[in-house]
Design an enzyme around this catalytic site. Sequence first.
Site, PDB file in Angstrom:
ATOM      1  N   HIS A  48       0.818  -1.227   0.000  1.00  0.00           N
ATOM      2  CA  HIS A  48       0.000   0.000   0.000  1.00  0.00           C
ATOM      3  C   HIS A  48       0.855   1.282   0.000  1.00  0.00           C
ATOM      4  CE1 HIS A  48      -2.895   3.051   1.075  1.00  0.00           C
ATOM      5  NE2 HIS A  48      -2.363   3.189   2.287  1.00  0.00           N
ATOM      6  N   HIS A  72       3.807   6.715   5.623  1.00  0.00           N
ATOM      7  CA  HIS A  72       2.635   7.455   6.102  1.00  0.00           C
ATOM      8  C   HIS A  72       1.796   6.712   7.143  1.00  0.00           C
ATOM      9  CE1 HIS A  72       0.244   5.372   2.913  1.00  0.00           C
ATOM     10  NE2 HIS A  72      -0.744   5.547   3.765  1.00  0.00           N
ATOM     11  N   GLU A  76       0.843   5.563  12.895  1.00  0.00           N
ATOM     12  CA  GLU A  76      -0.498   5.197  13.310  1.00  0.00           C
ATOM     13  C   GLU A  76      -0.605   3.698  13.614  1.00  0.00           C
ATOM     14  OE1 GLU A  76      -3.264   7.455  10.852  1.00  0.00           O
ATOM     15  OE2 GLU A  76      -4.571   5.699  11.024  1.00  0.00           O
ATOM     16  N   ASP A  77       0.018   2.896  12.761  1.00  0.00           N
ATOM     17  CA  ASP A  77      -0.216   1.446  12.843  1.00  0.00           C
ATOM     18  C   ASP A  77       0.922   0.646  13.485  1.00  0.00           C
ATOM     19  OD1 ASP A  77      -2.497   2.084  11.518  1.00  0.00           O
ATOM     20  OD2 ASP A  77      -1.858   1.304   9.571  1.00  0.00           O
ATOM     21  N   ASP A 139      -3.073   8.461  -1.008  1.00  0.00           N
ATOM     22  CA  ASP A 139      -3.426   7.393  -0.070  1.00  0.00           C
ATOM     23  C   ASP A 139      -4.881   6.988  -0.284  1.00  0.00           C
ATOM     24  OD1 ASP A 139      -3.526   5.742   2.205  1.00  0.00           O
ATOM     25  OD2 ASP A 139      -4.015   7.433   3.531  1.00  0.00           O
ATOM     26  N   ASP A 259     -24.056  14.132 -24.472  1.00  0.00           N
ATOM     27  CA  ASP A 259     -22.611  14.329 -24.524  1.00  0.00           C
ATOM     28  C   ASP A 259     -21.865  13.300 -23.693  1.00  0.00           C
ATOM     29  OD1 ASP A 259     -23.731  15.307 -22.317  1.00  0.00           O
ATOM     30  OD2 ASP A 259     -22.631  17.185 -22.260  1.00  0.00           O
TER      31      ASP A 259
HETATM   32 MN    MN Z   1      -2.710   4.646   3.967  1.00  0.00          MN
END
Ligand code: MN
Length: 707
Positions: A48, A72, A76-77, A139, A259
Site C-alpha cells: 500500500h 505514512h 499510526e499502525d 493514499d 454528450d
Molecule cells: Mn494509507
Amino acid sequence: MAAVPVLDEPVFSYLKPADVVRLGEAYRFSEAAHAGQTRQSGEPYISHPLAVAGILAAWHLDAQALIAALLHDVMEDTSVTKDEISDTFGKPVAELVDGLSKLARIEFQSAEDAQAENFRKMLLAMARDVRVILIKLADRLHNMRTLGAVPAAKRRRVARETTEIYAPIANRLGLNALYQELHELAFAHLYPLRYRVLAKAVKAARGNRRELIGKSLEAIRQRLSDAGIEASVSGREKNVYSTYKKMSEKHLSFSEVHDIYGFRVIVKDVPACYLALGALHGLYKPVPGKFKDYIAIPKANGYRSLHTALIGPFGAPVEFQIRTEQMHRIAEAGVASHWMYKDDTSLSELQKQTHLWLQSLLEIQNQSGDSHEFLEHVKIDLFPDEVYVFTPKGRILSLPRGATAVDFAYLVHTDIGNRCVAAKVNNELVPLRTELRNGDRVEIITASHAKPNPAWLQYVRTGKARSNIRHFLKTMQYEESASLGERLLEQALKVLGASATDIDSASWDRLVREIGSRSRQETFADIGLGKRLPAVVARRLLRRPDAARDESGATGKPAGSVTIRGTEGVAVQLATCCRPIPGDQIVGSIRKGQGMVVHAADCPQIVRSRKSAPDQWLDIDWGPATSRLFKAAIEVTVANQRGVLAKVASEIADAGSNIDSISMDEDRSVYTTMLLVMEVADRRHLARVMRALRRIPEVMKLARAKG
Ligand code: MN
C-alpha cells in the site's frame, strides 16, 4: 518482495540517484515496521505505501514527499514514533508523516468527534504544507482502488467520506484526473447497481457511435489543418459518474444525455485557441449560450480552457474543450503540476491562489470554536453548489449557487423581498441582480413604497422568491392597469374639454351600472388593459350624444401625453423590437388584454400602423428616473481578432452596464457582426457605453439596433 528492484521502476527515474537510495532506505524501514501486517486483500501491508509513493511519483513530487508516503502509516499502525522518523529521515519528513497520522482515539467521546478532530488536524497540516494533502489524496486513491476487499459497511463509509471531503478537495486544488477517478470509484461503491446498469449503457452508446466519432475526428483535424492551425485532437469519453450526475441534476433519462462523448483540441498558444474556436464554429453549428471563456476568466482552481458545444454529426450537441498544452497540464494535475513542470512560470499564479485558499482555511480555523464547526465551514467552502452568506447580524444563510440579492431578501422575509430596492454586499452598494458568493455579508435596503419588479423573475434562483414575486405581480397587474386606465381616461376627458374632477359620483355609479362593471376601479383596470376605450367611457360619463356611435373606434386626438413610470408592471410593456429606453421619444398603443405596448417613435416595425391607424397611437413620456435598468440593443461589427469579445465585454462592464445577451452572425471570415443586448439606465448611459466601445481599435461599426 525485494526493495531495490521495485524502486528501480521507471516511475522514480526523475529522482537524483542519492534520493533513490534514501527512498530505498525508507522502503526497508517501512517494510520492517509493517512486518507481519497484511491488507484486507491478503497482500503484505507494504504494497500500500509503495503504491501511494508510485501515484505521487507520477506527479514528480520531491523525495521528502515520497519518503513520507512510504512511511505514512507507520506512526499510526506501528510502534514507530515521530522522533525516530525525524532522527532517521529528517524533521520535514517527520512533520509530513505526523500531519498524515490520526490522533490517538482515546481522547474522544464519539467516532464523529474523532473524525472531525482528525480532519481539522489534517487540514491544518495541509495549510502549512500542501504536500500533506497530496499524499493523503494519493493514499485515499489507492484505498479506493482496492476498496473491493473491504467489508460492505466500511466500504460505504469510506466511499461517502471520499465524495464529501476528498473529491471536493481534489477539485479545489485542480487535480482533475484524481477528482474524476475518486468520484467514479465512490459512485461504483455507493450505488453498485446503478453503476453497473449505466456503465453498460454508456459502453453500448459509444459502440454505436464509434464510426461517426472516427469520421468527425477526421473532419475536425482536416478543418484545423486547412486553417493552418497545428493541433492535436482527441476524443474524450465521459465517465459513468459525470453522466449520472448530469441525469440526476437535469432530470434527464439516459437517452437524453447526448454528450457522453466529447472532443479535446490542444494547440500551441492562446491565439491558436481562439483561431481553432473560429474554425470549429465554421465546421459545426454552435449551440447558443454554451460558449465559455475560461481563458479570459479562469476558474478558482486555476483551470483555463475554452468550452463550446457544437451540433455534431450525430445531430446532437457535442462538447469541445480547446486549450494549450500548458493549460492542459494544469487542467489534469492542478497544484501537483507545480512539481512536474518546475520551469513553468505561469504556475506561480496558481501557487499564489492555492496559498490564499489555504490561508483562508487557517482563518476559518481561528473563527470556529470546535472542530465540527470548522469541518462544516470547510465543507461549505468546498461545495460549489451552494453559497453561504451572512446577514448583518452574522446569521449564516445558505442559498443555491447563482442566487442573487433578491433571493437573499426573500429568504430573510417576504416583506423584505417585496420592498427591497438595493443591496449592500460587504458594505458596497450593488445591483439587486448581483450573484452572491461564499462569505458575502449581505444587507438589504428597503423602501416602504417599493414593489417587486417583473424583471427579477429572470434572475432569481429560489422557489421562494419566484412564487412571492409572481403572487405580488398578479395583484400589481390589476393595480397598475387601473392606474394607467385612470390616466388614459383623464386624457380622453381633456380632449373633450372636461376633467375628472368635473364628474360626480352619481355619474360614476350610473356608468358602472350601465356598462356592467363591478366598480370604478374595475372600469379603470379595463381601460388600462385595453378592454374598454377611454374615449367611449369619457363620452358616456359626460353623457355626450355621440358616445354609442363611437363604440367601435378611435380614441380621438390625444391632448398632450401620458407619462409612464419606469417600473411599470404588466400593464405597460416595452416593445422588444426597438427596446426603447428613457430619453427616447416613445409612442404607445393599447392592445386588448395586454395593456399598453411602448415603442420608440422611430421604430421601423410600427411605421405602417402609425400611418394607417394614427388614432391607435398615443404620444407618451417617460416618468421620473428610477434605479431600474432597461434593455437596449446595439449592433457591433468587429475585426475577427483574438480576445475582441473579451475587450468589448470588459468595456461594457467598465461603463457600468451588463450584457444581457450576445448573438453573432454565421460568417466569421474577417468581420463579425454581433447583436448585443445590454442593460442601461437611459440614453445618456447608452451613449457612454457606445463611446467606450468606439475606442476599441477592432470595432469597425457600431449602431443602435431598432427592429
Ligand atoms: Mn494509507
